[in-house]
Scaffold this active site. Structure first.
Site, PDB file in Angstrom:
ATOM      1  N   GLY A  62       0.925  -1.187   0.266  1.00 22.54           N
ATOM      2  CA  GLY A  62      -0.154   0.032  -0.087  1.00 22.54           C
ATOM      3  C   GLY A  62       0.924   1.390  -0.059  1.00 22.54           C
ATOM      4  N   SER A  63       2.020   1.080  -0.268  1.00 22.50           N
ATOM      5  CA  SER A  63       2.854   2.430  -0.395  1.00 22.50           C
ATOM      6  C   SER A  63       2.615   3.635  -1.449  1.00 22.50           C
ATOM      7  CB  SER A  63       4.459   2.117  -0.530  1.00 22.50           C
ATOM      8  OG  SER A  63       4.587   1.779  -1.892  1.00 22.50           O
ATOM      9  N   ASN A  64       1.979   2.994  -2.559  1.00 20.71           N
ATOM     10  CA  ASN A  64       1.271   4.123  -3.414  1.00 20.71           C
ATOM     11  C   ASN A  64       0.144   4.680  -2.983  1.00 20.71           C
ATOM     12  OD1 ASN A  64       2.676   4.083  -6.471  1.00 20.71           O
ATOM     13  ND2 ASN A  64       2.994   1.886  -5.741  1.00 20.71           N
TER      14      ASN A  64
ATOM     15  N   LEU B   2      -4.271  -7.218  -6.970  1.00 18.13           N
ATOM     16  CA  LEU B   2      -4.093  -8.414  -7.596  1.00 18.13           C
ATOM     17  C   LEU B   2      -4.911  -9.219  -8.413  1.00 18.13           C
ATOM     18  CD1 LEU B   2      -0.998  -9.695  -5.584  1.00 18.13           C
ATOM     19  CD2 LEU B   2      -0.931  -8.312  -7.519  1.00 18.13           C
TER      20      LEU B   2
ATOM     21  N   ILE C 150     -10.679  -7.330 -11.990  1.00 15.20           N
ATOM     22  CA  ILE C 150     -12.178  -6.462 -11.881  1.00 15.20           C
ATOM     23  C   ILE C 150     -13.158  -6.848 -12.475  1.00 15.20           C
ATOM     24  CG2 ILE C 150     -12.918  -4.266 -11.678  1.00 15.20           C
ATOM     25  CD1 ILE C 150     -10.588  -4.509  -9.744  1.00 15.20           C
TER      26      ILE C 150
ATOM     27  N   ASN D 164      -5.349   1.858 -13.315  1.00 15.16           N
ATOM     28  CA  ASN D 164      -4.267   0.871 -12.722  1.00 15.16           C
ATOM     29  C   ASN D 164      -2.851   1.482 -13.118  1.00 15.16           C
ATOM     30  OD1 ASN D 164      -3.342  -1.618 -11.770  1.00 15.16           O
ATOM     31  ND2 ASN D 164      -3.197  -2.226 -13.607  1.00 15.16           N
TER      32      ASN D 164
ATOM     33  N   HIS E 143       0.820  -0.120 -13.669  1.00 20.84           N
ATOM     34  CA  HIS E 143       1.611  -1.378 -13.939  1.00 20.84           C
ATOM     35  C   HIS E 143       2.899  -1.126 -14.041  1.00 20.84           C
ATOM     36  CE1 HIS E 143       1.895  -5.554 -15.388  1.00 20.84           C
ATOM     37  NE2 HIS E 143       2.866  -5.207 -16.057  1.00 20.84           N
TER      38      HIS E 143
ATOM     39  N   ASP F 273      -5.277  -5.238 -18.634  1.00 21.85           N
ATOM     40  CA  ASP F 273      -3.908  -4.695 -18.890  1.00 21.85           C
ATOM     41  C   ASP F 273      -3.849  -3.924 -20.342  1.00 21.85           C
ATOM     42  OD1 ASP F 273      -1.298  -6.609 -17.074  1.00 21.85           O
ATOM     43  OD2 ASP F 273      -2.627  -5.073 -16.504  1.00 21.85           O
TER      44      ASP F 273
ATOM     45  N   GLU G  56       6.890   5.667  -9.507  1.00 15.38           N
ATOM     46  CA  GLU G  56       5.577   5.486  -9.241  1.00 15.38           C
ATOM     47  C   GLU G  56       5.275   6.452  -8.199  1.00 15.38           C
ATOM     48  OE1 GLU G  56       5.263   1.598  -7.589  1.00 15.38           O
ATOM     49  OE2 GLU G  56       5.026   0.604  -9.540  1.00 15.38           O
TER      50      GLU G  56
END
Ligand code: GRF
Length: 191
Positions: free
Chosen positions: A11-13, A86, A89, A103, A105, A146, A175
């Site tokens: 969850g750092s992003n 991961l 959806i 998203n 990637h 993707d 990111e």
């Protein structure tokens, strides 16, 4: 503008996005954090950020999307951000949020995308393929995952000394630097 962030792990992003909008006083609120992993560290981060967390299990994501949609509506979510999420959806969620699911990637899609390509697997594959560059792709999520419309890509050089770890670090730095800014453009420019 309310957003929900979906994350399966660290969850750092998610935390980086939260702080970006807060410290820049932008009209974007992280209204909800959704995870499929009751042990995800993102839950600890959400507590610190005082953001509500909803944990759903794989079965909910794959067979009861209406449960997740109901929660998203409850928090009046306008956009969904996938940051290290991961699971695929469900098409019903995509239909409920057309061009409103974004998203990130950790490769230059379409290269190194698709099944099983997440986290360090991506960086390992990039190095094993002898790629001279890698980067991040921020894209809309459609039913082919993707393959959604690309919003932005940012590149870094890969050299022969790079390992999975050093490349992962470079990608994470990209990111943190570009994901919130790119989201701001999408949310507030509504282009
Ligand atoms: C990031 O590398 C992102 O590109 C990928 O999953 C990772 C999430 O890391 N989708 P974190 O959970 O935000 O720390």
């Amino acid at each position: 503008m309310n957003i929900a962030i979906f994350a399966s792990g660290n969850g750092s992003n998610a935390e980086n996005i939260y702080h970006y909008f807060k410290k820049n006083n932008l009209p974007v609120t992280v209204a909800l954090i959704v995870t499929n992993n009751p042990n995800a560290f993102v839950i600890e981060r959400a507590k610190k950020m005082n953001v509500p967390v909803e944990v759903f299990y794989k079965n909910d994501f794959y067979r009861h999307p209406e449960k997740i949609i109901a929660q998203l509506k409850k928090y009046a979510v306008d956009y969904i951000v996938l940051a290290g999420f991961l699971l695929k959806i469900h098409p019903e969620i995509i239909r409920a949020y057309p061009n409103k699911i974004i998203n990130i990637h950790p490769s230059l899609l379409p290269k190194f995308g698709g099944k099983g390509m997440y986290g360090d697997n991506v960086h390992k594959a990039v190095i094993e393929a002898g790629e001279k560059e890698s980067g991040i792709t921020i894209h809309f999520v459609n039913e082919e995952y993707d393959k959604g419309e690309i919003i932005a890509q940012y590149k870094i050089a890969v050299n022969e000394l790079d390992t999975t770890e050093t490349l992962a670090k470079k990608i994470h730095n990209l990111e943190y630097k570009y994901f919130p800014k790119t989201l701001e453009k999408v949310f507030l420019d509504e282009k």
